[in-house]
Design a protein around this motif. Sequence first.
Motif: not given
Length: 129
Positions: A86, A89-90, A92-95
């Motif tokens: 998790t 993934s977080r 990567i979501e933030l760039g």
Amino acid sequence: MNFFRTPQVVLFTRDIDRAATFYCALGFEEAFRTPTAGTPIHVDLVLDEYRFGLATETSTREDHGLSPVAHGQRAAVILWTDDVRTGYSRLIELGAKPIKTPEPWLGHLLIAWVEDLDGHLIQVVQAVN
């Protein structure tokens, strides 16, 4: 007697607002900024009593006469978690740029690697049984 105290690492960045926003989205809190108005040249961030700084590449050159490098894998920020997948993934979501997906290491850890927005490595680590 310890002569030194309160160690801190400073990461150099070309876009300090972007870098500070990224780390604050991970749960770090801003503890210091200069100047206090406008775009800062230095920001300190804290998470669980660990403090590190961000400094602009330009300010470090102009104010201190140094030759900082604000890109590439020069240091790693290590973030412990109870859920590496998790956390990875977080990030990567933030760039963040994915470098290595979660994998076992040393038989008792699960680790993953990303690069932050300036290319600094971030390792996400979880102890597993």
